[in-house]
Design a protein around this motif. Sequence first.
Motif, mmCIF file in Angstrom:
data_model
loop_
_atom_site.group_PDB
_atom_site.id
_atom_site.type_symbol
_atom_site.label_atom_id
_atom_site.label_comp_id
_atom_site.label_asym_id
_atom_site.label_seq_id
_atom_site.Cartn_x
_atom_site.Cartn_y
_atom_site.Cartn_z
ATOM 1 N N LYS A 47 0.849 -1.204 0.000
ATOM 2 C CA LYS A 47 0.000 0.000 0.000
ATOM 3 C C LYS A 47 0.876 1.243 0.000
ATOM 4 O O LYS A 47 1.874 1.304 0.717
ATOM 5 C CB LYS A 47 -0.891 0.013 1.249
ATOM 6 N N LYS A 48 0.484 2.200 -0.818
ATOM 7 C CA LYS A 48 1.261 3.448 -0.853
ATOM 8 C C LYS A 48 0.787 4.345 0.291
ATOM 9 O O LYS A 48 -0.377 4.665 0.396
ATOM 10 C CB LYS A 48 1.075 4.138 -2.203
ATOM 11 N N ARG A 49 1.747 4.695 1.154
ATOM 12 C CA ARG A 49 1.440 5.460 2.373
ATOM 13 C C ARG A 49 2.720 6.150 2.803
ATOM 14 O O ARG A 49 3.785 5.804 2.324
ATOM 15 C CB ARG A 49 1.184 4.469 3.511
ATOM 16 N N ASN A 50 2.612 7.039 3.770
ATOM 17 C CA ASN A 50 3.840 7.613 4.319
ATOM 18 C C ASN A 50 4.280 6.762 5.509
ATOM 19 O O ASN A 50 3.944 7.050 6.650
ATOM 20 C CB ASN A 50 3.608 9.068 4.726
ATOM 21 N N ASP A 51 5.034 5.705 5.233
ATOM 22 C CA ASP A 51 5.426 4.792 6.313
ATOM 23 C C ASP A 51 6.432 5.430 7.266
ATOM 24 O O ASP A 51 6.518 5.054 8.427
ATOM 25 C CB ASP A 51 5.964 3.479 5.733
ATOM 26 N N ASN A 52 7.200 6.413 6.782
ATOM 27 C CA ASN A 52 8.143 7.095 7.677
ATOM 28 C C ASN A 52 7.419 7.758 8.829
ATOM 29 O O ASN A 52 7.831 7.666 9.985
ATOM 30 C CB ASN A 52 8.947 8.140 6.896
ATOM 31 N N GLN A 53 6.307 8.395 8.489
ATOM 32 C CA GLN A 53 5.515 9.067 9.523
ATOM 33 C C GLN A 53 4.879 8.025 10.456
ATOM 34 O O GLN A 53 4.866 8.185 11.672
ATOM 35 C CB GLN A 53 4.435 9.895 8.848
ATOM 36 N N LEU A 54 4.410 6.954 9.837
ATOM 37 C CA LEU A 54 3.740 5.890 10.591
ATOM 38 C C LEU A 54 4.698 5.274 11.630
ATOM 39 O O LEU A 54 4.335 5.060 12.785
ATOM 40 C CB LEU A 54 3.309 4.819 9.581
ATOM 41 N N ILE A 55 5.927 5.021 11.198
ATOM 42 C CA ILE A 55 6.918 4.365 12.062
ATOM 43 C C ILE A 55 7.141 5.148 13.357
ATOM 44 O O ILE A 55 7.355 4.578 14.419
ATOM 45 C CB ILE A 55 8.243 4.141 11.275
ATOM 46 N N GLU A 56 7.047 6.468 13.240
ATOM 47 C CA GLU A 56 7.284 7.308 14.432
ATOM 48 C C GLU A 56 6.335 6.968 15.580
ATOM 49 O O GLU A 56 6.661 7.161 16.750
ATOM 50 C CB GLU A 56 7.135 8.790 14.062
ATOM 51 N N ASP A 57 5.150 6.436 15.242
ATOM 52 C CA ASP A 57 4.145 6.145 16.285
ATOM 53 C C ASP A 57 4.420 4.850 17.045
ATOM 54 O O ASP A 57 3.681 4.505 17.957
ATOM 55 C CB ASP A 57 2.752 5.995 15.646
ATOM 56 N N TYR A 58 5.427 4.084 16.634
ATOM 57 C CA TYR A 58 5.634 2.756 17.233
ATOM 58 C C TYR A 58 6.991 2.656 17.924
ATOM 59 O O TYR A 58 7.958 3.311 17.531
ATOM 60 C CB TYR A 58 5.516 1.669 16.145
ATOM 61 N N ASP A 59 7.034 1.798 18.949
ATOM 62 C CA ASP A 59 8.287 1.608 19.698
ATOM 63 C C ASP A 59 9.179 0.569 19.033
ATOM 64 O O ASP A 59 10.405 0.637 19.089
ATOM 65 C CB ASP A 59 7.982 1.128 21.130
ATOM 66 N N VAL A 60 8.551 -0.450 18.454
ATOM 67 C CA VAL A 60 9.310 -1.547 17.835
ATOM 68 C C VAL A 60 8.734 -1.815 16.446
ATOM 69 O O VAL A 60 7.512 -1.798 16.264
ATOM 70 C CB VAL A 60 9.214 -2.838 18.696
ATOM 71 N N ILE A 61 9.622 -2.059 15.494
ATOM 72 C CA ILE A 61 9.193 -2.337 14.116
ATOM 73 C C ILE A 61 9.554 -3.776 13.757
ATOM 74 O O ILE A 61 10.668 -4.236 14.049
ATOM 75 C CB ILE A 61 9.925 -1.373 13.136
ATOM 76 N N GLY A 62 8.621 -4.476 13.123
ATOM 77 C CA GLY A 62 8.919 -5.813 12.600
ATOM 78 C C GLY A 62 8.893 -5.766 11.090
ATOM 79 O O GLY A 62 8.104 -5.036 10.497
ATOM 80 N N LEU A 63 9.784 -6.523 10.460
ATOM 81 C CA LEU A 63 9.795 -6.574 8.990
ATOM 82 C C LEU A 63 9.731 -8.030 8.550
ATOM 83 O O LEU A 63 10.521 -8.866 9.030
ATOM 84 C CB LEU A 63 11.070 -5.913 8.446
#
Length: 276
Positions: free
Chosen positions: A39-55
Motif C-alpha cells: 500500500k502506498k502510504r507515508n510509512d516514515n511518519q507511521l513508524i514514528e508512532d511505534y516503539d518496535v518495528i517488525g519486517l
Amino acid sequence: MKIAIFLFSGTGNTYFIGKKLQDGFKEKSIFCDLFTIEKKRNDNQLIEDYDVIGLGYPIYGSDVPLLIKKWIDGLKMQNHKKAFVFCTQMMYSGDSAAYGGRLLEKKGFIIRQQAHFNMPNNITDYKILRPFNKHNLKKIEQRKNKQVNRFVKKILIDKKSRKGSNLISLCLGLLQRIPYQKIEMKWISDTIKIEDQCILCEKCIELCPTENFEIKDGILKTKNMCIACYRCINHCPVNALHSSKNALVKYPYKGPVENFNIKDVMEDCITTHEMN
Ligand SMILES: Cc1cc2nc3c(=O)[nH]c(=O)nc-3n(C[C@H](O)[C@H](O)[C@H](O)COP(=O)(O)O)c2cc1C
C-alpha cells in the motif's frame, strides 16, 4: 509497547506468520498493527508512532524481495529504533533474515531478533520442486504456533536472537544470492509466459503487487516488472501463467490454510485500539 509489523507476502506464507505474530502479541495485551508495504502510504511518519518495528518477507534465492529493498531505501534514518526481522522460506536460505537486518541497520535501526520460518514452497511450475507441495496444512499450523510463540516471547523480553548472523550462514546465503541476483532475477523478470488459454479475466492485473500486467489490443501483456512472487502464477484460474518455457502449473499453491483468501495479503490488519 506499540509494535508495527511491515511485510510483503507474495502467496500468503509471510502474511500467515505476520498475522500469527500479531495474534501472539495481542494475547499478551501488546498493541500490534500489521501493514502491507504494497500500500502506498507515508510509512516514515507511521513508524514514528511505534516503539518496535517488525519486517517480514519471503526469501527469493537467499535474497530479499525487490519491493522490500525499495521500501527500506525509502526509509529515513532512525535514531536507534528497535526492530525484528522474520522471513519465510521453503527449506534453507542461509543469512536471509540477517541480510534484511543489515539493510535496516544501515538505516539506524537496532536489530534485536531475526527468524526464519519454514513454510510450503510456492514455486509450482518446476517439476523438481512439486513433490514438496504435498503439505498437511493442519500440522503446519500447529508447528508454526509453537515457533511463533517462542519468537514473540523473545521480542517481549528483548532477548537478542539473530538467526543467520554467522559466517557459515553468510557464506551459504551468498552462494545462492550471487547467482540468483546475477542470472535468475533477470531471467524471471523478462519471462513471465502467458499461454493461449488466458481468458482475460484480469485476476493477475488485480493481484500483481507491481502492476506488471496490462491488456493491450485485446491481449494480456507484461511490462517486465515481475519480482517473481508467484502470486499470479498460482492464482490464474486457467493456469495460463508460468515463469519459463515448458513449466506448467499442475498444482497451484493457494495459501497456507484451507480457503485462504489471497486478497487478504494486500490489506493492512489494524488492531482495535482498546488495549492502549
Ligand atoms: C523466486 C523464488 C525463489 C525462492 N527461493 C527460495 C530459497 O532460496 N530458499 C527457500 O528455502 N525458499 C525459497 N523460495 C520459497 C519461498 O521463499 C517460500 O515459499 C515463501 O514462504 C513464500 O512466501 P509468501 O507466500 O509470503 O510469498 C523461493 C520462492 C520463489 C518464488
